[in-house]
Design an enzyme around this catalytic site. Structure first.
Site, PDB file in Angstrom:
ATOM      1  CG  ASP A  82      -1.999   0.947   1.268  1.00 29.80           C
ATOM      2  OD1 ASP A  82      -2.441   1.337   0.178  1.00 29.80           O
ATOM      3  OD2 ASP A  82      -2.462   1.313   2.372  1.00 29.80           O
ATOM      4  CG  HIS A 209      -6.211   4.602  -1.756  1.00 24.94           C
ATOM      5  ND1 HIS A 209      -5.093   4.231  -1.049  1.00 24.94           N
ATOM      6  CD2 HIS A 209      -6.101   4.006  -2.977  1.00 24.94           C
ATOM      7  CE1 HIS A 209      -4.339   3.452  -1.805  1.00 24.94           C
ATOM      8  NE2 HIS A 209      -4.920   3.305  -2.995  1.00 24.94           N
ATOM      9  N   GLY A 210      -9.122   5.510   1.212  1.00 25.54           N
ATOM     10  CA  GLY A 210      -9.835   6.313   2.200  1.00 25.54           C
ATOM     11  C   GLY A 210     -11.308   5.965   2.249  1.00 25.54           C
TER      12      GLY A 210
HETATM   13  P1  13P Z   1      -9.214   4.483   5.469  1.00 27.25           P
HETATM   14  O1  13P Z   1      -8.397   5.412   6.315  1.00 27.25           O
HETATM   15  O2  13P Z   1     -10.492   5.122   5.032  1.00 27.25           O
HETATM   16  O3  13P Z   1      -9.440   3.155   6.077  1.00 27.25           O
HETATM   17  O4  13P Z   1      -8.373   4.236   4.109  1.00 27.25           O
HETATM   18  C1  13P Z   1      -7.347   3.284   4.064  1.00 27.25           C
HETATM   19  C2  13P Z   1      -6.521   3.380   2.824  1.00 27.25           C
HETATM   20  O5  13P Z   1      -6.846   4.025   1.854  1.00 27.25           O
HETATM   21  C3  13P Z   1      -5.268   2.618   2.823  1.00 27.25           C
HETATM   22  O6  13P Z   1      -4.526   2.836   1.679  1.00 27.25           O
HETATM   23  O1  G3H Z   2      -3.184   4.960   3.595  1.00 24.43           O
HETATM   24  C1  G3H Z   2      -2.830   4.787   4.745  1.00 24.43           C
HETATM   25  C2  G3H Z   2      -3.150   3.534   5.453  1.00 24.43           C
HETATM   26  O2  G3H Z   2      -4.224   3.742   6.318  1.00 24.43           O
HETATM   27  C3  G3H Z   2      -1.927   3.007   6.157  1.00 24.43           C
HETATM   28  O3  G3H Z   2      -1.634   3.760   7.275  1.00 24.43           O
HETATM   29  O4  G3H Z   2       0.771   4.261   6.936  1.00 24.43           O
HETATM   30  O5  G3H Z   2      -0.264   4.483   9.212  1.00 24.43           O
HETATM   31  O6  G3H Z   2       0.120   2.230   8.190  1.00 24.43           O
HETATM   32  P1  G3H Z   2      -0.162   3.678   7.946  1.00 24.43           P
HETATM   33 ZN    ZN Z   3      -4.635   4.816   0.897  1.00 21.69          ZN
END
Ligand code: 13P
Ligand code: G3H
Ligand code: ZN
Length: 307
Positions: A82, A209-210
């Site tokens: 990710d 995402h998000g």
């Molecule tokens: P959330 O913060 O909405 O769970 O999104 C996670 C995400 O996009 C990880 O890449």
């Molecule tokens: O996009 C972000 C994800 O929620 C991952 O979060 O970088 O704190 O592990 P993190």
């Molecule tokens: Zn993300």
């Protein structure tokens, strides 16, 4: 069953109008909670690891946890990086056996984003690995990088970006953001923009995402037991269902898992102050992860029964 590439998962999700959940993992209980939910729901899934998760758990542990998950389940399972910040981190995880990576060049200007994405694509495709890229920017915090404002994806640029970078899937910015505070007022996604992007890229898998829905039951539970998570608001679940019907094949979920774990631990500590056996509070936390993931697969992603 070996790790799967997202190619077949996304092809089926696209034609079926549902999305694959991509769940962020950081430790054993989270992996186990997600896998047991997926098993129960007979759903394909993606487990994704951020750079922060890799730092926290260590790459060896993460990869070995995946191996354990594969041994324990018979589900199509993909291991994804990710928000890979550069070529080096993408190369490292490809070499370690990940089946999919995200190169996140979204903070770069258009041409530079294409250049860094292309570099990863060339390396990944030679090794049969899938590449997700991002065009547009989400507000919020990811891996310590904070972005103040959403920069929505320009539908006219999306097709050119995909064509020139060679990426296999594209994360788009349409109003979602990372974390638990996604909207100040009424939640709003630019679903028209999503449809326009999807029309310029027919059959092409898009990524959101998000996309946590920030379940009020866990926010309330955390706050009831001393948390200070006020004004948290996520993406309404009906909007996510609509997005899944407009070309979105992958929906990222991290915050919902964090909230479920934290709320459950707060409750356990408050109700059992004499306990000091971690298994006694980690077990319900792991069950809360399963509960959230099952809810998502069944009611938000529509992926139940697809494995
Ligand atoms: P959330 O913060 O909405 O769970 O999104 C996670 C995400 O996009 C990880 O890449
Ligand atoms: O996009 C972000 C994800 O929620 C991952 O979060 O970088 O704190 O592990 P993190
Ligand atoms: Zn993300």
């Amino acid at each position: 069953m070996p790790l799967t590439s997202p190619a077949e998962m996304f092809r089926q999700a696209y034609s079926g109008g549902y999305a694959i959940g991509a769940f962020n993992v950081n430790n054993m209980e989270i992996v186990q909670g997600i896998i047991s939910a997926a098993q129960e729901e007979k759903s394909p899934l993606i487990l994704q690891v951020s750079a922060g998760a890799r730092r926290y758990a260590g790459q060896t542990y993460i990869v070995k946890l995946m191996e354990a998950a594969l041994e324990e389940s018979d589900l199509p399972l993909c291991l994804h990086l990710d928000h890979g910040q550069d070529f080096d981190i993408c190369k490292q995880v490809i070499d370690a056996g990940f089946t999919s990576v995200m190169i996140d060049g979204s903070h770069h200007p258009f041409e530079e984003n294409i250049r860094v994405t292309r570099e990863v694509v060339d390396y990944a495709h030679e090794r049969g690995v899938w590449v997700e890229a991002e065009l547009g920017q989400l507000a919020g915090i990811e891996d310590d990088v904070s972005v103040e404002e959403n920069v929505f994806t320009n539908p006219d640029e999306a097709a050119e970006f995909v064509e020139r970078s060679g990426c296999d899937s594209l994360a788009v910015a349409i109003g979602t953001s990372h974390g638990a505070y996604k909207f100040k007022g009424e939640p709003k996604l630019d679903l028209e923009r999503l449809e326009r992007i999807s029309k310029t890229l027919p059959g092409y898998p898009l990524v959101l995402h998000g996309a946590s829905s920030v379940l009020p039951e866990f926010v309330d539970l955390a706050n009831k037991y001393g948390g200070e998570i006020e004004g948290a608001k996520g993406v309404p679940e009906d909007m996510l269902l609509r997005a899944a019907r407009s070309g979105v094949c992958k929906i990222n979920i991290d915050t919902d898992i964090r909230l479920a774990v934290t709320a459950t631990l707060r409750k356990e500590f408050a109700e059992n102050p004499a306990n000091f056996d971690p298994r006694k509070y980690l077990k319900p936390a792991r069950e809360a992860v399963s509960y959230v993931v099952q809810h998502k697969m069944r009611h938000v992603l529509g992926s139940s029964g697809a494995a």
